[in-house]
Design a protein around this motif. Structure first.
Motif, PDB file in Angstrom:
ATOM      1  N   MET A   1       0.868  -1.129  -0.007  1.00 57.55           N
ATOM      2  CA  MET A   1      -0.088  -0.064  -0.015  1.00 57.55           C
ATOM      3  C   MET A   1       1.020   1.093   0.002  1.00 57.55           C
ATOM      4  SD  MET A   1      -2.920  -1.066   2.732  1.00 57.55           S
ATOM      5  CE  MET A   1      -1.996  -1.110   3.940  1.00 57.55           C
ATOM      6  N   SER A   2       0.608   2.057  -0.994  1.00 58.40           N
ATOM      7  CA  SER A   2       1.498   3.247  -0.898  1.00 58.40           C
ATOM      8  C   SER A   2       1.027   4.311  -1.614  1.00 58.40           C
ATOM      9  CB  SER A   2       2.447   2.856  -2.187  1.00 58.40           C
ATOM     10  OG  SER A   2       3.451   3.952  -2.474  1.00 58.40           O
ATOM     11  N   GLY A   3      -0.175   4.834  -0.923  1.00 58.48           N
ATOM     12  CA  GLY A   3      -0.877   5.870  -1.299  1.00 58.48           C
ATOM     13  C   GLY A   3      -1.306   6.968  -0.274  1.00 58.48           C
ATOM     14  N   GLY A   4      -0.463   6.975   0.892  1.00 61.62           N
ATOM     15  CA  GLY A   4      -0.596   7.917   1.919  1.00 61.62           C
ATOM     16  C   GLY A   4       0.030   9.200   1.689  1.00 61.62           C
ATOM     17  N   ALA A   5      -0.433  10.284   2.385  1.00 63.51           N
ATOM     18  CA  ALA A   5       0.156  11.642   2.170  1.00 63.51           C
ATOM     19  C   ALA A   5       1.167  12.164   3.251  1.00 63.51           C
ATOM     20  CB  ALA A   5      -1.046  12.652   2.504  1.00 63.51           C
ATOM     21  N   GLY A   6       1.262  11.271   4.465  1.00 61.06           N
ATOM     22  CA  GLY A   6       2.423  11.637   5.466  1.00 61.06           C
ATOM     23  C   GLY A   6       2.532  13.031   5.820  1.00 61.06           C
ATOM     24  N   GLY A  79      -8.778   8.522  -2.645  1.00 59.02           N
ATOM     25  CA  GLY A  79      -8.640   7.731  -1.455  1.00 59.02           C
ATOM     26  C   GLY A  79      -9.558   7.247  -0.581  1.00 59.02           C
ATOM     27  N   ARG A  80      -9.907   6.057  -0.334  1.00 63.59           N
ATOM     28  CA  ARG A  80     -11.156   5.511   0.236  1.00 63.59           C
ATOM     29  C   ARG A  80     -10.774   4.790   1.621  1.00 63.59           C
ATOM     30  NH1 ARG A  80     -15.060   8.438  -0.370  1.00 63.59           N
ATOM     31  NH2 ARG A  80     -16.612   6.589   0.093  1.00 63.59           N
ATOM     32  N   ASN A  81      -9.400   4.981   2.035  1.00 65.39           N
ATOM     33  CA  ASN A  81      -9.127   4.167   3.237  1.00 65.39           C
ATOM     34  C   ASN A  81      -8.372   2.739   2.994  1.00 65.39           C
ATOM     35  OD1 ASN A  81      -8.534   3.947   6.129  1.00 65.39           O
ATOM     36  ND2 ASN A  81     -10.211   4.995   6.529  1.00 65.39           N
ATOM     37  N   THR A  82      -8.018   2.125   3.776  1.00 66.98           N
ATOM     38  CA  THR A  82      -7.330   0.817   3.625  1.00 66.98           C
ATOM     39  C   THR A  82      -8.246  -0.409   3.297  1.00 66.98           C
ATOM     40  OG1 THR A  82      -7.366   0.414   5.974  1.00 66.98           O
ATOM     41  CG2 THR A  82      -5.342   1.442   5.229  1.00 66.98           C
ATOM     42  N   ALA A  83      -9.332  -0.301   3.604  1.00 63.49           N
ATOM     43  CA  ALA A  83     -10.107  -1.567   3.486  1.00 63.49           C
ATOM     44  C   ALA A  83     -10.212  -1.419   1.856  1.00 63.49           C
ATOM     45  CB  ALA A  83     -11.638  -1.540   3.970  1.00 63.49           C
ATOM     46  N   PRO A  84     -10.669  -0.499   0.884  1.00 62.28           N
ATOM     47  CA  PRO A  84     -11.089  -0.436  -0.211  1.00 62.28           C
ATOM     48  C   PRO A  84      -9.733  -0.992  -0.876  1.00 62.28           C
ATOM     49  CG  PRO A  84     -12.362   1.235   0.583  1.00 62.28           C
ATOM     50  CD  PRO A  84     -11.384   0.654   1.747  1.00 62.28           C
ATOM     51  N   PRO A 240     -17.602   2.342   0.673  1.00 65.41           N
ATOM     52  CA  PRO A 240     -17.469   2.981   2.022  1.00 65.41           C
ATOM     53  C   PRO A 240     -15.983   3.395   2.247  1.00 65.41           C
ATOM     54  CG  PRO A 240     -19.008   1.218   2.309  1.00 65.41           C
ATOM     55  CD  PRO A 240     -18.328   0.948   0.831  1.00 65.41           C
ATOM     56  N   ASN A 241     -15.781   4.432   2.970  1.00 65.42           N
ATOM     57  CA  ASN A 241     -14.452   5.060   3.275  1.00 65.42           C
ATOM     58  C   ASN A 241     -14.306   4.371   4.867  1.00 65.42           C
ATOM     59  OD1 ASN A 241     -12.320   6.436   4.379  1.00 65.42           O
ATOM     60  ND2 ASN A 241     -12.839   8.271   3.304  1.00 65.42           N
ATOM     61  N   VAL A 242     -13.600   3.077   4.936  1.00 60.95           N
ATOM     62  CA  VAL A 242     -13.251   2.612   6.031  1.00 60.95           C
ATOM     63  C   VAL A 242     -11.996   1.790   6.182  1.00 60.95           C
ATOM     64  CG1 VAL A 242     -14.532   0.451   4.925  1.00 60.95           C
ATOM     65  CG2 VAL A 242     -14.690   0.890   7.549  1.00 60.95           C
ATOM     66  N   SER A 243     -11.416   1.912   7.322  1.00 60.61           N
ATOM     67  CA  SER A 243     -10.182   1.008   7.302  1.00 60.61           C
ATOM     68  C   SER A 243     -10.513  -0.449   7.535  1.00 60.61           C
ATOM     69  CB  SER A 243      -9.519   1.482   8.690  1.00 60.61           C
ATOM     70  OG  SER A 243     -10.056   0.824   9.815  1.00 60.61           O
ATOM     71  N   ILE A 244      -9.286  -1.298   7.234  1.00 63.00           N
ATOM     72  CA  ILE A 244      -9.377  -2.733   7.377  1.00 63.00           C
ATOM     73  C   ILE A 244      -9.716  -3.174   8.720  1.00 63.00           C
ATOM     74  CG2 ILE A 244      -6.950  -3.088   7.404  1.00 63.00           C
ATOM     75  CD1 ILE A 244      -9.551  -5.124   5.127  1.00 63.00           C
TER      76      ILE A 244
END
Length: 350
Positions: A1-6, A79-84, A240-244
């Motif tokens: 996973m390499s989409g974060g903004a930091g 960006g829709r969080n880690t679950a998607p 949905p925007n939701v974490s794993i």
């Protein structure tokens, strides 16, 4: 996973080049270090990378610079969080082999002891093949309040030190974190997972079916462009925007944890970066054109900005880049995101 903004590592990490694309600790970027941990090891396929549309060229450049090839690069339309993000990867894998195991790794973490990490993954293989959703519990060494925790439960496999997950705990106050450190049953939640692609999709279908449906539909409508796999935009955005963790790991009856002590950090703040960088006898970590006089416990980080000199400073952070300059006490590192928001509101950042 390499989409974060930091954003908590502003101004070094910013929208045009988030922290996973930077050599914050060693000579390679954090994405390259993540790839290297399993690259060309027996039993591993080439990496499958999930990133954002804006970061696609950065990913390709990093791969070229490191001499890496990939199975595919999936670019989220938003960006829709880690679950998607994990779900579209699982759908891509399951379309080829539903029984295949997928090792989910954020690309912006430090792991000092790669041998211990690989050993923990090897220990978890049997449980994952049996349908467990395995997470890796990081051995805590101090009462961190900025991480979530995992409490281990009953033993599943004593030989491989695999336990059922008794509870996921949100970021605790200090007193509770101190109790967790003392009881020996709580571990930091590092967000690294191992499970079958098909099992993950089935769990999503049970707990958050809209995430699975969006992922499967988006990958069914995926197109290829410039070497990227582009999931269907409308279908993906319906997720949905939701974490794993919230979507699956906190709800499933099949979560397992493997404790591991591997020198892990998510480098989620300047204080965390100070902790993992080499320091002089007075506790100063210095990168770039900088000097510190009569100082102790400081992080001075110069990358593209003017040289820095400090005098008589204690436990502070000074960052100098072309994007901006940051000066603060190290113990305020978790507050940088709020500073970035104020900078944006004032029109001072891109």
């Amino acid at each position: 996973m390499s989409g974060g903004a930091g954003t908590r590592l502003w101004p070094a990490s910013h929208a045009a080049c988030p922290k996973q694309f930077m050599p914050l600790v060693g000579d390679r970027s954090m994405l390259q270090e993540t790839i290297e941990r399993t690259y060309d090891l027996p039993g591993f396929e080439k990496p499958l990378i999930v990133s954002s549309g804006a970061q696609g060229p950065l990913v390709q450049q990093q791969l070229a610079d490191g001499g890496y090839s990939t199975a595919a690069i999936l670019l989220e339309p938003e960006g829709r969080n880690t679950a998607p993000a994990i779900a579209i990867a699982a759908a891509w894998i399951a379309a080829r082999d539903p029984a295949a195991l997928m090792l989910v790794m954020p690309s912006d973490h430090v792991i000092a002891n790669v041998t211990a990490f690989r050993g923990a993954v090897a220990s978890a293989l049997g449980a994952a093949r049996d349908g467990r959703l395995v997470t890796f519990g990081i051995q805590p060494h101090y009462p961190e309040t900025g991480y979530g925790y995992i409490r281990k439960g009953d033993v599943i496999d004593a030989a491989n030190d695999i336990h059922a997950v008794a509870e996921f705990v949100e970021k605790p106050p200090l007193a509770r974190a101190e109790a967790y450190l003392a009881d020996g049953r709580h571990y930091w939640n590092g967000g690294i997972f191992l499970f079958r692609a098909g099992v993950l999709l089935d769990e999503l279908d049970q707990h958050v079916p809209a995430v699975r449906a969006a992922a499967v539909d988006a990958m069914a409508q995926a197109t290829m462009q410039d070497g990227f796999v582009l999931p269907g935009e409308a279908e993906f955005s319906a997720s949905p925007n939701v974490s794993i963790d919230v979507a699956v790991m906190e709800r499933t009856d099949h979560a397992a944890v493997v404790p591991v002590d591997m020198g892990w950090s998510d480098v989620g703040s300047w204080n965390a970066l100070w902790a993992v960088r080499d320091r002089d006898p007075k506790g100063n970590a210095v990168k770039g054109e900088a000097v510190t006089v009569d100082g102790a416990g400081n992080l001075i980080y110069v990358d593209g900005g003017p040289p820095v000199a400090t005098l008589g400073m204690r436990d502070c952070v000074v960052v100098s880049t072309a994007q901006g300059v940051l000066v603060m006490p190290r113990d305020r590192s978790q507050d940088v995101r709020g500073v970035v928001e104020q900078m944006k509101a004032a029109g001072l950042t891109p």
